[in-house]
Design a protein around this motif. Structure first.
Motif, PDB file in Angstrom:
ATOM      1  N   VAL A 178       0.856  -1.023   0.018  1.00 12.04           N
ATOM      2  CA  VAL A 178       0.082   0.104  -0.039  1.00 12.04           C
ATOM      3  C   VAL A 178       0.744   1.186   0.152  1.00 12.04           C
ATOM      4  O   VAL A 178       0.606   2.138  -0.827  1.00 12.04           O
ATOM      5  CB  VAL A 178      -0.838   0.015   1.306  1.00 12.04           C
ATOM      6  N   MET A 179       1.850   1.226   0.672  1.00 19.00           N
ATOM      7  CA  MET A 179       2.874   2.348   0.841  1.00 19.00           C
ATOM      8  C   MET A 179       3.672   2.397  -0.490  1.00 19.00           C
ATOM      9  O   MET A 179       3.658   3.699  -1.117  1.00 19.00           O
ATOM     10  CB  MET A 179       4.101   2.227   1.795  1.00 19.00           C
ATOM     11  N   LEU A 180       3.920   1.600  -1.256  1.00 22.31           N
ATOM     12  CA  LEU A 180       4.488   1.838  -2.697  1.00 22.31           C
ATOM     13  C   LEU A 180       3.596   2.238  -3.487  1.00 22.31           C
ATOM     14  O   LEU A 180       3.978   2.997  -4.509  1.00 22.31           O
ATOM     15  CB  LEU A 180       4.906   0.390  -2.845  1.00 22.31           C
ATOM     16  N   ALA A 181       2.222   1.752  -3.453  1.00 18.71           N
ATOM     17  CA  ALA A 181       1.155   2.468  -4.454  1.00 18.71           C
ATOM     18  C   ALA A 181       0.895   3.728  -3.855  1.00 18.71           C
ATOM     19  O   ALA A 181       0.762   4.500  -4.873  1.00 18.71           O
ATOM     20  CB  ALA A 181      -0.102   1.569  -4.246  1.00 18.71           C
ATOM     21  N   ALA A 182       1.131   4.247  -2.867  1.00 16.79           N
ATOM     22  CA  ALA A 182       0.937   5.743  -2.418  1.00 16.79           C
ATOM     23  C   ALA A 182       1.863   6.344  -3.052  1.00 16.79           C
ATOM     24  O   ALA A 182       1.804   7.579  -3.430  1.00 16.79           O
ATOM     25  CB  ALA A 182       0.646   5.671  -0.782  1.00 16.79           C
TER      26      ALA A 182
ATOM     27  N   PRO B   8      -9.877  -6.719   8.152  1.00 18.25           N
ATOM     28  CA  PRO B   8      -8.636  -7.773   7.842  1.00 18.25           C
ATOM     29  C   PRO B   8      -8.878  -8.746   6.672  1.00 18.25           C
ATOM     30  O   PRO B   8      -7.916  -9.078   6.000  1.00 18.25           O
ATOM     31  CB  PRO B   8      -8.360  -8.190   9.303  1.00 18.25           C
ATOM     32  N   GLU B   9     -10.160  -9.277   6.763  1.00 17.31           N
ATOM     33  CA  GLU B   9     -10.442 -10.195   5.656  1.00 17.31           C
ATOM     34  C   GLU B   9     -10.060  -9.831   4.212  1.00 17.31           C
ATOM     35  O   GLU B   9      -9.993 -10.553   3.346  1.00 17.31           O
ATOM     36  CB  GLU B   9     -11.691 -10.897   5.904  1.00 17.31           C
ATOM     37  N   GLU B  10     -10.049  -8.643   3.982  1.00 17.57           N
ATOM     38  CA  GLU B  10     -10.096  -8.099   2.718  1.00 17.57           C
ATOM     39  C   GLU B  10      -8.684  -7.259   2.615  1.00 17.57           C
ATOM     40  O   GLU B  10      -8.335  -6.874   1.625  1.00 17.57           O
ATOM     41  CB  GLU B  10     -11.047  -6.867   2.459  1.00 17.57           C
ATOM     42  N   SER B  11      -7.798  -7.095   3.541  1.00 16.70           N
ATOM     43  CA  SER B  11      -6.655  -6.590   3.661  1.00 16.70           C
ATOM     44  C   SER B  11      -5.414  -6.881   2.490  1.00 16.70           C
ATOM     45  O   SER B  11      -5.205  -6.207   1.781  1.00 16.70           O
ATOM     46  CB  SER B  11      -5.825  -6.533   4.882  1.00 16.70           C
ATOM     47  N   SER B  12      -5.335  -8.395   2.440  1.00 20.23           N
ATOM     48  CA  SER B  12      -4.244  -8.674   1.489  1.00 20.23           C
ATOM     49  C   SER B  12      -4.839  -8.501   0.197  1.00 20.23           C
ATOM     50  O   SER B  12      -4.113  -8.027  -0.974  1.00 20.23           O
ATOM     51  CB  SER B  12      -3.893 -10.157   1.600  1.00 20.23           C
TER      52      SER B  12
ATOM     53  N   ALA C 206      -2.911  -5.775  -2.774  1.00 20.20           N
ATOM     54  CA  ALA C 206      -2.473  -6.455  -3.918  1.00 20.20           C
ATOM     55  C   ALA C 206      -3.278  -5.854  -5.256  1.00 20.20           C
ATOM     56  O   ALA C 206      -2.419  -5.206  -6.180  1.00 20.20           O
ATOM     57  CB  ALA C 206      -2.965  -7.956  -4.193  1.00 20.20           C
ATOM     58  N   HIS C 207      -4.585  -5.408  -5.257  1.00 18.65           N
ATOM     59  CA  HIS C 207      -5.230  -4.806  -6.322  1.00 18.65           C
ATOM     60  C   HIS C 207      -4.422  -3.099  -6.449  1.00 18.65           C
ATOM     61  O   HIS C 207      -4.283  -2.773  -7.476  1.00 18.65           O
ATOM     62  CB  HIS C 207      -6.638  -4.633  -5.903  1.00 18.65           C
ATOM     63  N   ALA C 208      -4.128  -2.699  -5.079  1.00 18.33           N
ATOM     64  CA  ALA C 208      -3.683  -1.221  -5.053  1.00 18.33           C
ATOM     65  C   ALA C 208      -2.307  -1.379  -5.573  1.00 18.33           C
ATOM     66  O   ALA C 208      -1.817  -0.430  -6.562  1.00 18.33           O
ATOM     67  CB  ALA C 208      -3.667  -0.752  -3.736  1.00 18.33           C
ATOM     68  N   LYS C 209      -1.565  -2.439  -5.081  1.00 18.05           N
ATOM     69  CA  LYS C 209      -0.134  -2.428  -5.817  1.00 18.05           C
ATOM     70  C   LYS C 209      -0.054  -2.730  -7.205  1.00 18.05           C
ATOM     71  O   LYS C 209       0.733  -1.880  -8.155  1.00 18.05           O
ATOM     72  CB  LYS C 209       0.499  -3.411  -4.933  1.00 18.05           C
TER      73      LYS C 209
ATOM     74  N   GLU D  31      -1.320 -13.359  -7.519  1.00 21.05           N
ATOM     75  CA  GLU D  31      -1.859 -13.536  -5.937  1.00 21.05           C
ATOM     76  C   GLU D  31      -3.166 -13.197  -5.532  1.00 21.05           C
ATOM     77  O   GLU D  31      -3.886 -13.912  -5.047  1.00 21.05           O
ATOM     78  CB  GLU D  31      -0.950 -12.828  -4.948  1.00 21.05           C
ATOM     79  N   ALA D  32      -3.568 -12.016  -6.375  1.00 18.50           N
ATOM     80  CA  ALA D  32      -4.959 -11.702  -6.030  1.00 18.50           C
ATOM     81  C   ALA D  32      -5.985 -12.686  -6.554  1.00 18.50           C
ATOM     82  O   ALA D  32      -6.790 -13.000  -5.957  1.00 18.50           O
ATOM     83  CB  ALA D  32      -5.298 -10.308  -6.687  1.00 18.50           C
ATOM     84  N   ALA D  33      -5.533 -13.372  -7.968  1.00 18.38           N
ATOM     85  CA  ALA D  33      -6.415 -14.198  -8.468  1.00 18.38           C
ATOM     86  C   ALA D  33      -6.525 -15.508  -7.615  1.00 18.38           C
ATOM     87  O   ALA D  33      -7.666 -16.196  -7.434  1.00 18.38           O
ATOM     88  CB  ALA D  33      -6.004 -14.640  -9.839  1.00 18.38           C
ATOM     89  N   VAL D  34      -5.314 -15.845  -7.087  1.00 23.01           N
ATOM     90  CA  VAL D  34      -5.307 -16.973  -6.042  1.00 23.01           C
ATOM     91  C   VAL D  34      -6.513 -16.812  -4.974  1.00 23.01           C
ATOM     92  O   VAL D  34      -7.273 -17.690  -4.509  1.00 23.01           O
ATOM     93  CB  VAL D  34      -3.784 -17.509  -5.576  1.00 23.01           C
ATOM     94  N   MET D  35      -6.252 -15.589  -4.224  1.00 23.75           N
ATOM     95  CA  MET D  35      -7.100 -15.195  -3.105  1.00 23.75           C
ATOM     96  C   MET D  35      -8.401 -15.431  -3.616  1.00 23.75           C
ATOM     97  O   MET D  35      -9.387 -15.829  -2.634  1.00 23.75           O
ATOM     98  CB  MET D  35      -6.798 -14.019  -2.818  1.00 23.75           C
TER      99      MET D  35
END
Length: 364
Positions: free
Chosen positions: A225-229, A291-295, A299-302, A354-358
């Motif tokens: 998230v920090m890198l996206a920002a 928290p269940e949506e955090s990862s 991933a989407h933001a990055k 990773e997002a697709a796997v989640m």
């Protein structure tokens, strides 16, 4: 329901931006890059005065006890000014590691130092985010570490490191520990320190008071998230520079900003980049509240900002024409900042997978 920033958050981001305008102008950035400084001491000192290193550190440990969204606002400002200072690892990921997995004694020893800017922490968990390369990876046995880890964040100038091993454990290692060799890696972005650590029977303090695998996941999510920002801030500054240049540069007796093609380029950059702001805000909000949506949201933001950031960096450079590639304008500092953000802690291709796997759309 309030969907915008609070007054305190706006004031904080404005304060960081105004400070960086003074202490981190382009000439200071250029000087730090040319000298290959691990970080600019005066820029870091100014951020310490603002309390930036202690954003996420609990108040009882000398910090501000704020949320990840607050850290994202600061990261955006740092990207906007391509500030040559540690942040993602030392002020975000390392405090989260200590809060989530360190013993009370370790927290008491290290969190106040991080919050006060007395110590800088590097973080070595890139193998978890980017995938292990041949010969890379850390093994832990008998309180000692062996192996090699690449792309260590905030590496140069760090006083200690938070290191992840192959088994999912986390360890605290002093920078001057016997058997530890540090190598500065040359990347396209000279405003940040990225390094490699080699361990030969290096003594380490394990972090064993929490779920280290879950803590490492949170560190990775927060870092993304920090890198996206950071990319958001750098991208907007490139758009502003492109618009400013288009109002000054003349061709055929007219400023190029009056040509429809150039107008469309600038408008498209803004239209592509701005929606990323709400995505980053929601990802930061989910980190603390859902928290269940955090990862997934991290991933989407990055992934999204990595792609949009590259488009903005290329288009803004094109608006400048041949001048965009010169060191005189310094546009390349933002261009390269966005480029490194794209690759750290996972390329967009890896992060999308990773997002697709989640979501159950791809096999792990």
């Amino acid at each position: 329901m309030e969907f915008g920033l609070s007054e305190d958050q706006r004031m904080m981001q404005d304060s960081v931006n105004r400070t960086l305008e003074k202490v981190s102008p382009l000439e200071r950035v250029r000087k730090a890059a040319e000298k290959r400084e691990a970080y600019a001491g005066d820029v870091w000192a100014a951020l310490v005065d603002l309390g930036v290193p202690g954003l996420l550190v609990p108040e009882n440990e000398g910090g501000m006890g704020l949320k990840l969204l607050d850290a994202a606002l600061v990261s955006e400002a740092l990207g906007r000014h391509v500030a040559p200072a540690p942040f993602v690892a030392s002020a975000v990921m390392a405090p989260l590691a200590l809060i989530g997995a360190a013993s009370p004694k370790q927290q008491e020893a290290f969190l106040p130092k991080l919050a006060g800017g007395e110590a800088i922490a590097g973080v070595a968990i890139s193998e978890r985010g980017s995938g292990a390369r041949d010969g890379a990876g850390i093994t832990a046995s008998g309180g000692k570490l062996n192996g090699k880890t690449l792309f260590v964040l905030d590496c140069g100038g760090a006083d200690f490191y938070i290191v992840g091993d192959k088994a999912g454990g986390l360890h605290l290692v002093w920078a001057d520990a016997e058997g530890l060799a540090r190598t500065e890696l040359t990347t396209i972005d000279l405003t940040r320190s990225i390094g490699e650590l080699d361990f030969v029977n290096v003594e380490a303090e394990p972090l064993v008071s929490g779920d280290t695998k879950a803590t490492t996941r949170r560190m990775l999510d927060a870092g993304r998230v920090m890198l996206a920002a950071d990319t958001l801030g750098a991208g907007w500054r490139m758009i502003e520079k492109a618009v400013e240049y288009s109002k000054e540069r003349k061709q055929f007796g007219r400023v190029i900003g009056s040509f429809q093609a150039v107008k469309h380029m600038c408008a498209e950059m803004a239209a592509e980049l701005e929606p990323g702001r709400s995505l980053i805000w929601y990802a930061a909000h989910a980190f603390d509240e859902i928290p269940e949506e955090s990862s997934l949201m991290a991933a989407h933001a990055k992934a999204h900002l990595s792609e949009v950031g590259r488009f903005v960096a290329r288009t803004a450079t094109e608006v400048h024409g041949g001048m965009g590639f010169t060191d005189l304008l310094g546009l390349h500092y933002w261009f390269k900042r966005i480029g490194l953000d794209r690759q750290l802690l996972g390329s967009p291709e890896r992060v999308r997978h990773e997002a697709a796997v989640m979501q159950g759309w791809a096999a792990d």
